[in-house]
Design an enzyme around this catalytic site. Sequence first.
Site, PDB file in Angstrom:
ATOM      1  N   PHE A 128       0.908  -1.177  -0.069  1.00  0.00           N
ATOM      2  CA  PHE A 128      -0.055   0.094  -0.171  1.00  0.00           C
ATOM      3  C   PHE A 128       0.868   1.119   0.009  1.00  0.00           C
ATOM      4  O   PHE A 128       1.736   1.149   0.804  1.00  0.00           O
ATOM      5  CB  PHE A 128      -0.962  -0.006   1.239  1.00  0.00           C
ATOM      6  CG  PHE A 128      -1.735   1.289   1.276  1.00  0.00           C
ATOM      7  CD1 PHE A 128      -2.961   1.315   0.616  1.00  0.00           C
ATOM      8  CD2 PHE A 128      -1.392   2.367   1.989  1.00  0.00           C
ATOM      9  CE1 PHE A 128      -3.790   2.341   0.536  1.00  0.00           C
ATOM     10  CE2 PHE A 128      -2.030   3.524   1.939  1.00  0.00           C
ATOM     11  CZ  PHE A 128      -3.147   3.699   1.268  1.00  0.00           C
ATOM     12  N   ASP A 215       9.444   2.426   1.813  1.00  0.00           N
ATOM     13  CA  ASP A 215       8.355   3.220   2.216  1.00  0.00           C
ATOM     14  C   ASP A 215       8.134   2.700   3.695  1.00  0.00           C
ATOM     15  O   ASP A 215       7.643   1.710   4.126  1.00  0.00           O
ATOM     16  CB  ASP A 215       6.957   2.622   1.456  1.00  0.00           C
ATOM     17  CG  ASP A 215       5.485   3.286   1.990  1.00  0.00           C
ATOM     18  OD1 ASP A 215       5.827   3.720   3.116  1.00  0.00           O
ATOM     19  OD2 ASP A 215       4.918   3.338   1.365  1.00  0.00           O
ATOM     20  N   LYS A 244       3.316   9.446   8.893  1.00  0.00           N
ATOM     21  CA  LYS A 244       2.706   8.945   9.913  1.00  0.00           C
ATOM     22  C   LYS A 244       3.063   9.387  11.257  1.00  0.00           C
ATOM     23  O   LYS A 244       2.520  10.377  11.833  1.00  0.00           O
ATOM     24  CB  LYS A 244       2.378   7.669   9.956  1.00  0.00           C
ATOM     25  CG  LYS A 244       1.360   7.012   8.764  1.00  0.00           C
ATOM     26  CD  LYS A 244       0.866   5.610   9.123  1.00  0.00           C
ATOM     27  CE  LYS A 244      -0.521   5.511   8.073  1.00  0.00           C
ATOM     28  NZ  LYS A 244      -0.221   4.781   6.865  1.00  0.00           N
TER      29      LYS A 244
HETATM   30  C1  PLP Z   1      -0.360   5.264   5.422  1.00  0.00           C
HETATM   31  C2  PLP Z   1       0.435   4.882   4.354  1.00  0.00           C
HETATM   32  C3  PLP Z   1       0.567   5.369   3.144  1.00  0.00           C
HETATM   33  C4  PLP Z   1      -0.188   6.750   2.622  1.00  0.00           C
HETATM   34  O1  PLP Z   1      -0.109   7.543   3.746  1.00  0.00           O
HETATM   35  P1  PLP Z   1      -1.118   8.961   3.666  1.00  0.00           P
HETATM   36  O2  PLP Z   1      -0.410   9.824   4.592  1.00  0.00           O
HETATM   37  O3  PLP Z   1      -2.232   8.293   4.073  1.00  0.00           O
HETATM   38  O4  PLP Z   1      -1.085   9.612   2.206  1.00  0.00           O
HETATM   39  C5  PLP Z   1       1.574   4.991   2.360  1.00  0.00           C
HETATM   40  N1  PLP Z   1       2.480   4.033   2.477  1.00  0.00           N
HETATM   41  C6  PLP Z   1       2.342   3.255   3.844  1.00  0.00           C
HETATM   42  C7  PLP Z   1       2.990   2.189   4.028  1.00  0.00           C
HETATM   43  C8  PLP Z   1       1.269   3.756   4.529  1.00  0.00           C
HETATM   44  O5  PLP Z   1       1.084   3.027   5.908  1.00  0.00           O
END
Ligand code: PLP
Length: 393
Positions: A128, A215, A244
């Site tokens: 994701f 990521d 986050k």
């Molecule tokens: C939450 C998340 C995203 C997206 O972050 P947003 O601030 O909601 O755009 C991307 N990659 C990972 C691994 C995530 O947990």
Amino acid sequence: MASKLMNTYGRLPVAFDHGQGVWLWDKNGTKYLDALGGIAVNSVGHAHPRLVKAISDQASKLIHCSNYFQIGMQEEVAEKLVEHSGLNAVFFCNSGLEANECAFKIARLYGHDKGIEVPHIIVMKHAFHGRSIATLSATGNPAVRKGFAPYTEGFIHVDENNVEIVKELAKERKDIVAIMVEPILGEGGVIPLEVSVMQELRAICDENDWLFMCDEIQTGMGRTGKWFAHQWAEIKPDIMTLAKGLGGGVPVGAVVVSEKANILKPGNHGTTFGGNPLAMRAALETIKIMEDEKLPENAAKVGKKLKKDLSKSLNGFSGVLEIRGKGLMLGIVLDRDAHDILEPALKAGLTLSVTAGNVVRIVPPLIMNEAEADELVKRITPVIRSFLAQPKV
Ligand SMILES: *Cc1c(COP(=O)(O)O)cnc(C)c1O
């Protein structure tokens, strides 16, 4: 009365009023143990006095100016991120998907600079990476993608933990410029990449002059018990994306790059809000609190105990398939869709989330202590027991 909000979220029937540490209170004064932490965001807990003071102070001075001007605090936050990661330079944005968009742009530019006209990035099937057009194209989950074609080209989806297929791709194709991985897939169901896989992917990137991109939007900032989850594999990425937990709840995203990936020039990229003084003050104070209170170490210690105690407490529940994850990023894998566990959990005074359908995810504030972890086990065990006692639907 019909809501004036777009119908984008299936919301639970509770509205929180305030929080303190790992605790939340709703409008009726009911108290909840927060095992969700705003989805791995509230790293220093709710209403941390130092963060409250820093944000209030900054709001009274300067919330926003513009990247037309010098913003010294960006340098300070960048120093910290560089120090803890061993990487080279930082770009600030406002969210996770923005950080990943920037990472993709760097990877593409890296490719163009060496004459690859249609650069491709390898991503994982259950990854994701966000919900913008490019990041949803990089995301594997059909539920995220459905209805939003055409997708952005330039992504190749491969199975997690399968290095052979990546080696094959390296032999067959000359248009690949990078790999992006989550060291532990979060929304994909708390699936850790094996340390050896992280190391092998790093090596393949070196051999082929690809950028290795992590990521760490969910796994970074102390969540797994180290500052960044890739550090468990004792490697460094060329690009790391963060968001986050970085601002303790204030929206901040960051792209941290190695010297090799530090290639953006004026005019290539930018943002209005990114790195503004309020966000930087929040990030700086959050990082300092994490250092002073040794929160990555705490996440490692409390997470290890929590995982062990959960295994003990849920031992013999036939519907519990596995408990996996690291530090304070844990997933309890059930043998069925688990969304209907969320309301009973709330009734038991516990916030949780469910990812990938059947994985109950625990990502509490990193300040959680051992007594609070005990309380979590005490609250979650009967909720899971009675959920699993119901007939499977
Ligand atoms: C939450 C998340 C995203 C997206 O972050 P947003 O601030 O909601 O755009 C991307 N990659 C990972 C691994 C995530 O947990």
